[in-house]
Motif scaffolding. Structure first.
Motif, mmCIF file in Angstrom:
data_model
loop_
_atom_site.group_PDB
_atom_site.id
_atom_site.type_symbol
_atom_site.label_atom_id
_atom_site.label_comp_id
_atom_site.label_asym_id
_atom_site.label_seq_id
_atom_site.Cartn_x
_atom_site.Cartn_y
_atom_site.Cartn_z
ATOM 1 N N ARG A 84 2.031 7.614 7.858
ATOM 2 C CA ARG A 84 0.649 7.146 7.721
ATOM 3 C C ARG A 84 -0.305 8.325 7.668
ATOM 4 O O ARG A 84 0.043 9.453 8.007
ATOM 5 C CB ARG A 84 0.287 6.228 8.883
ATOM 6 N N GLY B 74 0.963 0.231 -0.503
ATOM 7 C CA GLY B 74 -0.160 0.616 0.344
ATOM 8 C C GLY B 74 -1.181 1.468 -0.384
ATOM 9 O O GLY B 74 -0.850 2.215 -1.308
ATOM 10 N N ARG C 275 5.319 6.111 0.393
ATOM 11 C CA ARG C 275 5.728 5.006 -0.469
ATOM 12 C C ARG C 275 6.957 4.289 0.096
ATOM 13 O O ARG C 275 7.111 3.083 -0.077
ATOM 14 C CB ARG C 275 6.004 5.510 -1.881
ATOM 15 N N CYS D 64 7.504 3.731 3.230
ATOM 16 C CA CYS D 64 7.025 2.843 4.295
ATOM 17 C C CYS D 64 5.989 1.840 3.807
ATOM 18 O O CYS D 64 5.837 0.763 4.401
ATOM 19 C CB CYS D 64 6.432 3.672 5.432
ATOM 20 N N HIS D 65 5.267 2.174 2.734
ATOM 21 C CA HIS D 65 4.177 1.325 2.243
ATOM 22 C C HIS D 65 4.278 1.243 0.717
ATOM 23 O O HIS D 65 3.510 1.903 0.006
ATOM 24 C CB HIS D 65 2.816 1.911 2.645
#
Length: 275
Positions: free
Chosen positions: A248, A217, A211, A213-214
């Motif tokens: 990821r 996402g 979360r 990083c994204h």
């Protein structure tokens, strides 16, 4: 805190070459789906080919000797706890010197938690904790072990960093068998107590690396066998979360049959001058 009656096991590797990136530590977690010895060998080959410095493996078969030996032969130092007939969690690294931290041990199913302190060059230390939360369980014990293990982990979280006593980041990784509140798609099977377990990491100072990083996402690490719907079961948390520069899911293990889960990776920044 801790349960008694389990043995800490460590496997030391032969000398091996692994490219260390200055200023970074790369962590990978994978549920190995109770792999047989032959599939453990293929998993170890795949893991050795990744750029991960540290791997956290969950749902390791009782004893864990096959995957531990395979990783050791490929240059990893391996730590796990003997859990009798239950699944295990493994932490393996090929950077620095790995030191088990038995004080980080939940009072229920302690072998599903593996904690290490990794001593890097020039004195920097980082902490890595692997967790494998039980599934919901058979009808006669529905959620009994899952809830008890989650409660035991929540009790550990406030003191975990102090027990690890590291100078760099602390990473908690593994298959938690829960999803975040607001997960897409929504799964009605999860209760408030499970969302509260996920939230307990943030309350203790551990941020969700994915979360971070994204923020918006959408990705999943496991898919229902009948429904085909996705679940973000596998997680990496970090304290501080600002240390995470990339995170990821890697779907190759799932799509090639190495496991029924995707792997998950995170790269953390550490002071370059100490590596």
């Amino acid at each position: 805190m801790g349960g008694a009656g389990h043995q800490q096991l460590s496997f030391s590797p032969p000398e091996a070459q692994h490219g260390v990136l200055p200023g970074q530590v790369r962590v990978l977690t994978l549920n190995v789906q109770h792999a047989s010895p032959s599939r453990s060998r293929r998993q170890a080959d795949w893991l050795a080919g990744q750029d991960a410095d540290v791997v956290v493996l969950t749902e390791v078969t009782p004893g864990g000797h096959s995957i531990a030996q395979e990783l050791s032969e490929r240059g990893f130092s391996v730590h796990l706890a003997d859990g009798g007939s239950d699944y295990l969690t493994v932490v393996a690294s090929r950077i620095g010197k790995q030191e088990p931290v038995p004080e980080v041990r939940p009072g229920h199913l302690p072998h599903r938690c593996a904690a290490v302190r990794i001593h890097l060059d020039d004195g920097l230390t980082v902490g890595v904790v692997g967790l494998y939360v039980p599934s919901r369980g058979p009808r006669e014990r529905r959620n009994v072990d899952k809830r008890a293990f989650q409660n035991a982990v929540v009790e550990l979280l406030p003191d975990m960093a102090g027990e690890l006593a590291v100078t760099g980041p602390v990473v908690i990784a593994g298959d938690l068998n829960v999803v975040e509140r607001g997960h897409r798609p929504h799964h009605t099977v999860f209760g408030t107590w499970e969302y509260e377990f996920y939230a307990a990491f943030a309350a203790a100072g551990y941020g969700d690396a994915f979360r971070h990083c994204h923020p918006d996402g959408l990705d999943h690490s496991w898919y229902g066998r009948r429904s085909g719907e996705g679940y973000r079961f596998d997680h990496i948390f970090s304290s501080p979360v600002a240390a995470v520069v990339d995170c990821r899911y890697v779907h190759e293990p799932r799509t090639t049959g190495l496991s029924d889960h995707a792997a998950m990776t995170a790269t953390l920044a550490v002071p370059a001058s100490t590596l």
